[in-house]
Design a protein around this motif. Structure first.
Motif, mmCIF file in Angstrom:
data_model
loop_
_atom_site.group_PDB
_atom_site.id
_atom_site.type_symbol
_atom_site.label_atom_id
_atom_site.label_comp_id
_atom_site.label_asym_id
_atom_site.label_seq_id
_atom_site.Cartn_x
_atom_site.Cartn_y
_atom_site.Cartn_z
ATOM 1 N N VAL A 50 0.831 -1.201 0.000
ATOM 2 C CA VAL A 50 0.000 0.000 0.000
ATOM 3 C C VAL A 50 0.866 1.252 0.000
ATOM 4 N N PHE A 51 2.126 1.103 0.354
ATOM 5 C CA PHE A 51 3.046 2.239 0.377
ATOM 6 C C PHE A 51 4.445 1.723 0.054
ATOM 7 N N LEU A 52 5.005 2.233 -1.046
ATOM 8 C CA LEU A 52 6.351 1.852 -1.471
ATOM 9 C C LEU A 52 7.108 3.120 -1.812
ATOM 10 N N VAL A 53 8.237 3.332 -1.151
ATOM 11 C CA VAL A 53 9.012 4.548 -1.334
ATOM 12 C C VAL A 53 10.485 4.193 -1.455
ATOM 13 N N GLU A 54 11.189 4.942 -2.309
ATOM 14 C CA GLU A 54 12.632 4.746 -2.500
ATOM 15 C C GLU A 54 13.368 5.950 -1.925
ATOM 16 N N LEU A 55 14.311 5.695 -1.011
ATOM 17 C CA LEU A 55 15.111 6.747 -0.392
ATOM 18 C C LEU A 55 16.405 6.947 -1.167
ATOM 19 N N ALA A 56 16.962 8.158 -1.054
ATOM 20 C CA ALA A 56 18.257 8.423 -1.679
ATOM 21 C C ALA A 56 19.410 7.865 -0.857
ATOM 22 N N THR A 57 19.115 7.386 0.344
ATOM 23 C CA THR A 57 20.149 6.856 1.234
ATOM 24 C C THR A 57 20.598 5.480 0.756
ATOM 25 N N PRO A 58 21.904 5.216 0.672
ATOM 26 C CA PRO A 58 22.369 3.864 0.328
ATOM 27 C C PRO A 58 22.005 2.877 1.430
ATOM 28 N N ARG A 60 24.467 0.505 8.678
ATOM 29 C CA ARG A 60 25.434 0.963 9.684
ATOM 30 C C ARG A 60 24.724 1.766 10.781
ATOM 31 N N GLU A 61 23.778 2.622 10.383
ATOM 32 C CA GLU A 61 23.037 3.402 11.372
ATOM 33 C C GLU A 61 22.257 2.489 12.323
ATOM 34 N N MET A 62 21.630 1.466 11.783
ATOM 35 C CA MET A 62 20.851 0.556 12.611
ATOM 36 C C MET A 62 21.747 -0.268 13.528
ATOM 37 N N ALA A 63 22.948 -0.573 13.078
ATOM 38 C CA ALA A 63 23.873 -1.333 13.923
ATOM 39 C C ALA A 63 24.356 -0.508 15.107
ATOM 40 N N SER A 64 24.396 0.821 14.946
ATOM 41 C CA SER A 64 24.890 1.686 16.018
ATOM 42 C C SER A 64 23.828 2.028 17.053
ATOM 43 N N GLY A 65 22.554 1.818 16.752
ATOM 44 C CA GLY A 65 21.508 2.135 17.720
ATOM 45 C C GLY A 65 20.163 2.309 17.050
ATOM 46 N N TRP A 85 9.156 13.368 -1.008
ATOM 47 C CA TRP A 85 9.362 13.594 0.422
ATOM 48 C C TRP A 85 10.790 14.058 0.676
ATOM 49 N N THR A 86 10.942 14.896 1.697
ATOM 50 C CA THR A 86 12.277 15.229 2.202
ATOM 51 C C THR A 86 12.618 14.258 3.329
ATOM 52 N N THR A 87 13.818 13.686 3.275
ATOM 53 C CA THR A 87 14.187 12.613 4.195
ATOM 54 C C THR A 87 15.131 13.118 5.282
ATOM 55 N N TYR A 88 14.836 12.711 6.528
ATOM 56 C CA TYR A 88 15.706 12.984 7.675
ATOM 57 C C TYR A 88 15.961 11.664 8.392
ATOM 58 N N CYS A 89 17.210 11.394 8.675
ATOM 59 C CA CYS A 89 17.587 10.180 9.392
ATOM 60 C C CYS A 89 18.258 10.583 10.698
ATOM 61 N N ASN A 90 17.581 10.311 11.816
ATOM 62 C CA ASN A 90 18.073 10.715 13.138
ATOM 63 C C ASN A 90 18.377 12.210 13.201
ATOM 64 N N GLY A 91 17.496 12.996 12.585
ATOM 65 C CA GLY A 91 17.625 14.442 12.618
ATOM 66 C C GLY A 91 18.486 15.046 11.531
ATOM 67 N N ASN A 113 9.807 -5.443 24.525
ATOM 68 C CA ASN A 113 10.537 -4.675 25.536
ATOM 69 C C ASN A 113 11.408 -3.629 24.851
ATOM 70 N N GLY A 114 11.516 -2.457 25.469
ATOM 71 C CA GLY A 114 12.374 -1.411 24.925
ATOM 72 C C GLY A 114 11.717 -0.674 23.782
ATOM 73 N N ALA A 115 12.429 0.337 23.275
ATOM 74 C CA ALA A 115 11.927 1.159 22.182
ATOM 75 C C ALA A 115 12.121 0.429 20.859
ATOM 76 N N PRO A 116 11.303 0.738 19.865
ATOM 77 C CA PRO A 116 11.473 0.107 18.551
ATOM 78 C C PRO A 116 12.797 0.509 17.912
ATOM 79 N N GLU A 117 13.447 -0.451 17.277
ATOM 80 C CA GLU A 117 14.741 -0.179 16.643
ATOM 81 C C GLU A 117 14.606 0.732 15.432
ATOM 82 N N LEU A 118 13.459 0.668 14.772
ATOM 83 C CA LEU A 118 13.251 1.468 13.568
ATOM 84 C C LEU A 118 11.862 2.081 13.616
#
Length: 278
Positions: free
Chosen positions: A141-149, A155-160, A186-192, A266-271
């Protein structure tokens, strides 16, 4: 001698007759006096009787008036109670409609549910694709392509924890779209941090082949061999993917959020992915 005795007997008999007559007369006079007393007493008693009847009528009239007042009070109280019940019923119906509307906005806004299947995938040297499906077998229902490799996102997900915000402009073209997920750019922001733009895509044959390849997987991450999605592996070789269940929360018409659900809850969602119209 005999004549004197006879005379005395006659006198005695005449005296007896006279006594009887006088007693009779006196009795008749007493009776007459009693009748006169009764006649003299009767007018006052009749007057008393008429007064008593008038008082009874007045009391009956008062009782009738009191009954009428009670009936009027009961009718007014019943009308007030009926009006209150009507107002309460209206308030309850409005509250129910508000609750139902809130539940629809939260659970099935624009035909989507609160639980979706999310798939992150992309070629090892390509960009990140996000796909959300109602169930593993349905089209996204929603498919989007980001400019982020995709390697940078891994790597971002592995760090936290990773928070991705997709923002679109609230202009006339955006307002014309019926759903927030229908915006094309859309304009994309990853961790601010701003990291380029994201583009909404239609699910083509390549994307559908990748989603069918990971369909049996309910949760997990891995690598698909080269050739999946294009048939010859010309666009970057192997395909990296991550698949999980997401909880969808609608804040308003201009904000939605997708939270990846942890297996242990348990805990906050990783993504987390946020869609905002600003």
């Amino acid at each position: 001698m005999k004549t004197s005795m006879a005379k005395s007997i006659q006198d005695l008999s005449s005296k007896k007759q006279l006594f009887h007559w006088t007693a009779k007369v006196s009795n008749e006079e007493a009776i007459a006096e009693e009748e006169e007393e009764d006649l003299s007493f009767n007018p006052s008693s009749s007057a008393d009787n008429t007064d008593a009847m008038k008082e009874e009528k007045k009391e009956k009239e008062k009782e009738k008036e009191k009954e009428k007042e009670r009936e009027n009070e009961e009718s007014s109280s019943s009308s007030v109670s009926a009006r209150r019940k009507k107002l309460q019923a209206i308030a309850v119906s409005r509250l129910k409609s508000m609750i139902i509307g809130f539940g629809r906005n939260r659970g099935h806004f624009h035909g989507l549910g609160t639980r979706l299947v999310g798939t992150l995938f992309g070629h090892r040297r390509g960009h990140v694709h996000f796909a959300f499906q109602k169930d593993p077998t349905s089209h996204p229902v929603f498919l989007v392509e980001l400019a982020t490799p995709i390697t940078g996102l891994v790597r971002e997900m592995a760090s936290g924890l990773v928070r991705i915000a997709l923002e679109c402009d609230k202009d006339k073209k955006a307002a014309a779209a019926s759903r927030l997920i229908d915006h094309p750019l859309w304009t994309t922001y990853c961790n601010g941090k701003k990291c380029g733009f994201a583009t909404r895509r239609e699910c083509g044959a390549k994307e559908w082949e990748i989603l069918k390849a990971v369909e049996p997987i309910s949760m997990g991450a891995g690598v698909l061999p080269a050739g999946n999605g294009n048939g010859n592996g010309e666009e970057g070789g192997e395909i990296m993917y991550m698949r999980a269940k997401f909880e969808r929360v609608v804040g308003s018409r201009d904000s939605e959020a997708f939270y990846m659900m942890n297996p242990d809850s348990n805990g906050a969602p990783e993504l987390s992915i946020y869609l905002l119209r600003v």
